[in-house]
Design a protein around this motif. Structure first.
Motif, PDB file in Angstrom:
ATOM      1  N   LYS A   1     -11.753   6.383 -10.873  1.00  0.00           N
ATOM      2  CA  LYS A   1     -10.203   6.078 -10.782  1.00  0.00           C
ATOM      3  C   LYS A   1      -9.342   6.519 -11.785  1.00  0.00           C
TER       4      LYS A   1
ATOM      5  N   GLY B   1       0.731  -1.257   0.067  1.00  0.00           N
ATOM      6  CA  GLY B   1       0.051   0.071  -0.172  1.00  0.00           C
ATOM      7  C   GLY B   1       0.777   1.234   0.077  1.00  0.00           C
ATOM      8  N   HIS B   2       0.346   2.136   0.820  1.00  0.00           N
ATOM      9  CA  HIS B   2       1.038   3.589   0.694  1.00  0.00           C
ATOM     10  C   HIS B   2       2.262   3.255   1.219  1.00  0.00           C
TER      11      HIS B   2
ATOM     12  N   ARG C   1      -4.923   6.398  -3.689  1.00  0.00           N
ATOM     13  CA  ARG C   1      -5.322   4.797  -3.686  1.00  0.00           C
ATOM     14  C   ARG C   1      -6.812   4.527  -3.893  1.00  0.00           C
ATOM     15  N   TYR C   2      -7.168   3.604  -4.589  1.00  0.00           N
ATOM     16  CA  TYR C   2      -8.458   3.239  -4.363  1.00  0.00           C
ATOM     17  C   TYR C   2      -8.526   1.480  -3.854  1.00  0.00           C
TER      18      TYR C   2
ATOM     19  N   THR D   1       0.411   9.727  -3.803  1.00  0.00           N
ATOM     20  CA  THR D   1      -0.722   9.104  -4.700  1.00  0.00           C
ATOM     21  C   THR D   1      -2.101   8.865  -3.917  1.00  0.00           C
TER      22      THR D   1
ATOM     23  N   TYR E   1      -5.188  -4.354  -1.815  1.00  0.00           N
ATOM     24  CA  TYR E   1      -4.410  -3.238  -2.572  1.00  0.00           C
ATOM     25  C   TYR E   1      -4.135  -3.767  -3.954  1.00  0.00           C
TER      26      TYR E   1
ATOM     27  N   ASP F   1      -4.876   0.356  -9.110  1.00  0.00           N
ATOM     28  CA  ASP F   1      -5.894   1.383  -8.525  1.00  0.00           C
ATOM     29  C   ASP F   1      -5.087   2.466  -7.760  1.00  0.00           C
ATOM     30  N   LEU F   2      -4.054   2.817  -8.576  1.00  0.00           N
ATOM     31  CA  LEU F   2      -3.108   3.797  -7.906  1.00  0.00           C
ATOM     32  C   LEU F   2      -2.936   5.098  -8.680  1.00  0.00           C
TER      33      LEU F   2
END
Length: 607
Positions: free
Chosen positions: A436, A364-365, A390-391, A388, A399, A403-404
């Motif tokens: 997105k 993820g982040h 993110r979705y 970023t 993740y 979707d980033l």
């Protein structure tokens, strides 16, 4: 209008690579404790979702230990302060405070009568002290070490003995009281991380960075042998903890295992393999009643299963770093789920009732998660300091690299509306996203945008600036069009939110005020809300659209009534010594707060 604390979902221990973490046990067997930041966290060992947080040290707390009577806890911090405080009352009244030396306290031990306390650590002139709990007067001298002392323990049966272990690779043996230095044990060839007497006092063990555990006679200090022959572990050993009957002990190691030893035979009965990642290094352990606990570098607390050593009975998860953002959402099963994002990029989801939590799967982040919201298609939309957005699908909880969305500059805030719309307010620019994808970027604004909110219907975007003004834009097609309408806040805007029905826009600012505008009335000011003593950090609307909450740098949370600025609930010290970084409503009577103390709390409101 009043409130009560409903749940405390506590932070994990604060961990540091290569540094032992002490888990303190409760003599009555009900709780265990550890430290994170300026807080001491007390958790119920049978149900760790039940927790209490003590935040009275002005500096980072390093260790906390119950006295054998169970009535008091002694906690020590990096400045060398020891606080001894009451465990029986909710207020945890301070009984005594001492400064045995200047520098980080690394370990604490009490005599069995709860009358004397030994502390060791990184003092400047001395590395340890032992004193009477009620007067602070010395009952011996801790000498015999040339470097930092990491660990101390006092034999819990008479005649008293005291042992220390330190960075000079040696242990020192003392008799008392008053405690006098007798001799040094120089068996280890690297740092000594932990020394512990068996509960019956017959044995004392030392564990070191050399992977060795030595056993000594508890009364004389004579060496008896080692555990596991040549080496107990393939990595440094950070902690040991004895079984209540003194026949076994567990050891926690950087080799990512915990071992259970038969001390008489000197052999390992069980090896618990905790994983292959560096975060699976084991830095602390506690044997209490039937519970065997260990703590990983990740901060996770593992309840070990003797019958299934590769799979813990339970792993307590949460945040170990400060939490920066929060939101809530009802799951497809109708359960309330809390989402929280931390300073290190972790996002956790919590069952609001049980406190069960986990983090999303995958990568993820990589930096602080500053804002989050769930859209109408079950996507958690987050923005972070890794530049970023993110979705994440809240049903799959995973993740996905696709979707980033990479931003040109750092985002500060993200907001969502119906129809797949989202808006990120970044440094110097505003980005509109749909399904997105980035569809529009607004830059060269002529002001610095600080916060933004999309109207729930998706037709309007409000953007708050560092100049104390709120500008309205129309969302038409895939663009933002300036409506040439400017609203005045009282100072630089910090956060903003539309009510769920879109009737009101609340704007908070650095001048400690929240202003609410009525949308249908051409955004006329409905009310100004005064009460915070420092800048307001976050806002959230109740599902009833008549109340909203604000959290500030003053550690306060206020719950306001839109129609009457004087009708309010004030929750002072909601997160003691830490400002409120996130707020959300679970229902019309329950709010969730979070802060840099890395905990998540729920409050029941009597509105």
């Amino acid at each position: 209008m009043a409130y009560e604390l409903k749940h405390v979902f506590a932070s994990l221990p604060q961990m540091e690579r290569g540094v032992a973490k002490i888990l303190g046990g409760d003599p009555k067997g009900n709780n265990f404790l550890y430290t994170n930041g300026k807080s001491v966290i007390i958790r119920n060992i049978d149900n760790p979702a039940i927790a209490d947080i003590y935040t009275e040290h002005p500096h980072q707390v390093t260790v906390a230990k119950y006295c054998p009577s169970g009535f008091y806890i002694a906690s020590g911090d990096i400045s060398g302060k020891i606080r001894i405080w009451d465990t029986t009352q909710k207020e945890h009244l301070l009984k005594y405070e001492y400064q045995p030396f200047g520098g980080k306290i690394k370990d604490i031990s009490w005599t069995e009568d709860s009358k004397r306390v030994a502390v060791v650590g990184e003092g400047r002139e001395k590395f340890g002290a032992v004193f009477l709990w009620d007067s602070g007067s010395s009952v011996g001298e801790i000498v015999g070490h040339s470097k930092i002392i990491n660990s101390v323990d006092i034999k819990q049966t008479r005649p008293y003995r005291l042992v220390t272990g330190g960075d000079d690779t040696s242990c020192a043996f003392f008799e008392g009281p008053p405690f006098k230095f007798k001799f040094t044990m120089t068996d280890h060839n690297r740092f000594v991380n932990c020394v512990r007497f068996s509960p019956d006092g017959n044995r004392v063990v030392s564990a070191g960075a050399d992977g060795l555990i030595y056993i000594y006679d508890g009364k004389t200090g004579e060496k008896i042998g080692t555990l596991g022959g040549e080496k107990a572990h393939d990595g440094g050993i950070y902690a040991v903890s004895w079984s209540p009957d003194s026949s076994q002990l567990i050891s926690a190691s950087g080799d990512k295992t915990v071992k259970l030893w038969d001390v008489g035979a000197g052999t390992a009965v069980t090896t618990f393999n905790m994983g292959a990642d560096v975060l699976d290094q084991q830095l602390g352990c506690l044997w209490q009643k039937d519970h065997l606990l260990s703590v990983s570098l990740s901060g996770y607390i593992n309840y070990l299963d003797k019958n299934n050593p590769d799979r813990p009975i339970r792993v307590v998860k949460g945040h170990s770093k400060s939490v920066q953002s929060l939101t809530v959402h009802k799951s497809s099963e109708g359960r309330n789920i809390i989402y929280s994002g931390s300073h290190d990029g972790h996002i956790n989801y919590w069952d609001a009732e049980t406190g069960d939590n986990d983090e999303f799967l995958g990568k993820g982040h990589s930096n602080s998660v500053v804002k989050m919201a769930v859209n109408d298609t079950d996507q958690l939309v987050t923005c972070a300091m890794d530049d970023t957005v993110r979705y994440v699908n809240v049903n799959t909880k995973e993740y996905s690299a696709s979707d980033l969305l990479k931003m040109d500059v750092q985002p500060k805030c993200v907001s969502v509306a119906s129809g797949g719309l989202a808006m990120a307010v970044c440094i110097g620019q505003v980005v509109l996203m749909k399904d997105k994808r980035k569809v529009f970027t607004l830059d060269n604004l002529g002001y610095e945008p600080e916060a933004g909110a999309l109207h729930p219907g998706g037709g309007t975007a409000a953007i708050g600036g560092a100049d104390g003004k709120v500008r309205l834009y129309s969302v038409s097609g895939n663009t933002l069009k300036d409506d040439e309408k400017v609203l005045e806040a009282k100072g630089p805007v910090t956060d903003m939110a539309y009510s769920n029905d879109g009737a009101f826009l609340a704007v908070s600012d650095e001048k400690k005020v929240v202003t609410v505008f009525t949308v249908a009335d051409g955004y006329a000011v409905k009310n100004d809300f005064y009460g915070h003593h420092a800048k307001v950090m976050c806002l959230a609307w109740s599902p009833d659209n008549e109340h909203f909450a604000s959290g500030g740098m003053d550690m306060m949370v206020y719950v306001w009534t839109v129609s009457d600025a004087d009708k309010r609930i004030k929750i002072p010290d909601s997160h003691r010594l830490h400002h409120v970084s996130g707020l959300a409503w679970l229902d019309e009577r329950t709010i969730v707060t979070t802060s840099h103390d890395a905990s998540v709390k729920q409050w029941t409101l009597k509105i």
